[in-house]
Design an enzyme around this catalytic site. Structure first.
Site, PDB file in Angstrom:
ATOM      1  N   HIS A 110     -26.765  -1.169 -32.579  1.00  0.00           N
ATOM      2  CA  HIS A 110     -28.369  -1.347 -34.307  1.00  0.00           C
ATOM      3  C   HIS A 110     -28.140  -0.565 -35.038  1.00  0.00           C
ATOM      4  O   HIS A 110     -29.264  -0.072 -36.172  1.00  0.00           O
ATOM      5  CB  HIS A 110     -29.322  -0.168 -33.140  1.00  0.00           C
ATOM      6  CG  HIS A 110     -29.686  -0.761 -32.094  1.00  0.00           C
ATOM      7  ND1 HIS A 110     -30.310  -2.242 -31.263  1.00  0.00           N
ATOM      8  CD2 HIS A 110     -28.840  -1.088 -30.709  1.00  0.00           C
ATOM      9  CE1 HIS A 110     -30.360  -2.189 -30.401  1.00  0.00           C
ATOM     10  NE2 HIS A 110     -29.290  -1.413 -29.953  1.00  0.00           N
TER      11      HIS A 110
ATOM     12  N   SER B  47     -20.364  -5.193 -63.350  1.00  0.00           N
ATOM     13  CA  SER B  47     -21.423  -5.900 -64.010  1.00  0.00           C
ATOM     14  C   SER B  47     -21.937  -6.389 -65.906  1.00  0.00           C
ATOM     15  O   SER B  47     -21.208  -4.598 -66.374  1.00  0.00           O
ATOM     16  CB  SER B  47     -22.703  -4.862 -63.431  1.00  0.00           C
ATOM     17  OG  SER B  47     -24.304  -5.138 -64.732  1.00  0.00           O
TER      18      SER B  47
ATOM     19  N   GLU C 211     -18.261 -10.612 -51.004  1.00  0.00           N
ATOM     20  CA  GLU C 211     -20.413 -11.270 -50.417  1.00  0.00           C
ATOM     21  C   GLU C 211     -19.674 -12.565 -50.356  1.00  0.00           C
ATOM     22  O   GLU C 211     -20.624 -13.491 -49.919  1.00  0.00           O
ATOM     23  CB  GLU C 211     -20.677 -11.187 -51.594  1.00  0.00           C
ATOM     24  CG  GLU C 211     -21.074  -8.788 -51.633  1.00  0.00           C
ATOM     25  CD  GLU C 211     -21.750  -8.367 -53.393  1.00  0.00           C
ATOM     26  OE1 GLU C 211     -22.758  -8.798 -52.942  1.00  0.00           O
ATOM     27  OE2 GLU C 211     -20.589  -8.814 -54.140  1.00  0.00           O
TER      28      GLU C 211
END
Ligand code: ARG
Length: 466
Positions: A165, A286, A299
């Site tokens: 979890h 970035s 990703e």
């Protein structure tokens, strides 16, 4: 074969005699598949050579015609390899090869299409392509597994939390976590191998639907092309795309596995976890935030699993409800197949590279293992002293609560607290709060104990050596 004017382009067609005029440009545009299926050419050339030989052996072609055709097909292969490309009028890969063969050997080329159809032809070429693709994907998966083993060996003695979890659950060896991503890839390889076996059934000789009217030796063609078996039913053979569905299923599941591996690594790479640091070669920056180190490849692995899933669903949607035999709908199969194989082939080296170049922060991993994660071990300790698990669970729960209320680790609780939670606790209970003790209890097969993990690494190595 006829040369017709249509849509303003001269075209080399494999059909058209029964029509008064040429097809509408709109039909040609929608029908044209060469932009997708051109890449089948090496396989279409190979099967055409095998077909020419089979026609010769069946007495349909003279020996010199076979030789001329085989030589011509080899030249066609060389021309395409050297850069010959589809022209505006080429409908599909079979058309361009036929056109080039006419350029090379002239009229005798018109005998090649005897007794065969593009229906059995495209099924055969697509199967050969699929078998080849599965072999290439398998090699990439073996590389990924090799990288996992290297990382697992480096993490063998490092302890980290395992999560359920996404909550800290129990301590495990870092190698155990790493190899939890190895075995799914082992299953993916098995699935791809099964898909390749499903593809290894020869349709050629099925003609358009009823089988060729010439007595070609299909077993000889099978052997020449390296198939494992020949199809039993020509109607089934021209419409069977199960092997594509199986390949796409294998890739959709693989996509899910890569996505889960990627998600673990992305999460572990966040500052909050900081278990891993992505290598420079696999990090992007970035445009606005100078400090960023983004795991783009991972990703994209996480994101593009959705495409493989979409390709599988698209193919199943195409197949469902089709009448038996060949239907043009089946032309769509290659779009899905190629998309999934291309996407996966692009991702795998990037995922392998990302994994190979990242570094682990072993101190952070260890520091994330807190004493409450040994709560199960404390309960097991009481069970070994004949307390029922239910009672033990309650007693340990009480200790967890007490530590939480005092804001301390369970190791900081006085022994009196243990004794009052359950009388069976003895001073040696403090050992149970060590993560190494926790691991040491788990040397059964498949567990995270040091000996079990050593055996697991050996099993993983043995598997990829096969
Ligand atoms: N381009 C077609 C395909 O991919 C080849 C088979 C065409 N057969 C036909 N009868 N038109 O399925």
């Amino acid at each position: 074969m006829s040369d017709t004017k249509s849509g303003g382009t001269k075209s080399h067609k494999l059909w058209g005699g029964r029509f008064a005029g040429g097809p509408a440009p709109e039909l040609e545009a929608v029908n044209r598949s060469v932009d997708v299926d051109f890449r089948l050419w090496p396989f279409d050339v190979a099967l055409s050579k095998a077909w020419a030989s089979a026609l010769g052996a069946a007495g349909v072609l003279a020996d010199d015609e076979v030789n001329e055709m085989v030589r011509g097909l080899e030249e066609v292969g060389r021309r395409i390899a050297a850069g010959a490309r589809p022209e505006a009028g080429d409908e599909d890969v079979h058309t361009i090869i036929d056109r080039l063969l006419h350029d090379v050997v002239g009229g005798v080329a018109s005998r090649l299409h005897t007794g065969r159809s593009r229906n059995d032809q495209v099924a055969t070429a697509t199967r050969l392509w699929t078998i080849d693709a599965c072999t290439k994907l398998d090699a990439m998966l073996a590389d990924l597994q090799q990288t996992m083993i290297v990382q697992a060996e480096s993490l063998e003695r490092d302890i980290m939390p395992a999560y359920t979890h996404l909550q800290r659950a129990q301590p495990v060896s870092g190698a155990h976590w790493m190899l939890s991503h190895f075995w799914p890839i082992a299953r993916d390889r098995q699935r791809l191998s099964a898909a390749a076996t499903a593809a290894s059934v020869l349709p050629l000789g099925s003609g358009a639907i009823a089988g060729s009217a010439f007595p070609v030796d299909r077993r000889a063609i099978k052997d020449a092309l390296g198939f494992q078996a020949i199809s039993h039913n020509s109607i089934d053979a021209v419409g069977d795309r199960d092997f594509i569905a199986e390949t796409l299923f294998a890739l959709a599941v693989l996509g899910a596995h890569l996505s889960r591996l990627a998600e673990d690594l992305i999460l572990f790479g966040s500052s909050e976890f900081a278990f891993v640091r992505f290598g420079d070669a696999y990090s992007t920056g970035s445009s606005m935030m100078p400090q960023k180190r983004n795991p783009d490849a991972l990703e994209l692995a996480r994101g593009s699993g959705a495409r493989m899933l979409g390709d599988l669903v698209a193919l199943l949607g195409t197949l469902k409800g089709l009448p038996s035999g060949y239907n043009k709908d089946l032309q769509e199969d290659k779009r899905s197949l190629f998309d999934a194989v291309d996407g996966t082939s692009l991702l795998l080296p990037a995922v392998t590279g990302s994994l190979a170049t990242l570094s682990f922060n072993r101190d952070r991993m260890k520091a994330a293992v807190t004493s409450s994660m040994m709560a199960t071990d404390l309960a097991d300790y009481l069970v070994r002293k004949r307390v029922t698990f239910r009672e033990a669970h309650g007693a340990v729960g009480q200790l967890v609560r007490e530590a939480e209320e005092k804001g301390v680790e369970m190791t900081a609780l006085p022994f009196a607290s243990f004794k009052s939670a359950n009388a069976a606790f003895e001073p040696d209970v403090m050992d149970e709060l060590s993560p190494n003790t926790s691991l040491g209890h788990r040397n059964l097969d498949g567990g995270t104990g040091p000996e079990a993990v050593r055996r697991q690494i050996a099993a993983a190595k043995a598997l990829i050596q096969d």
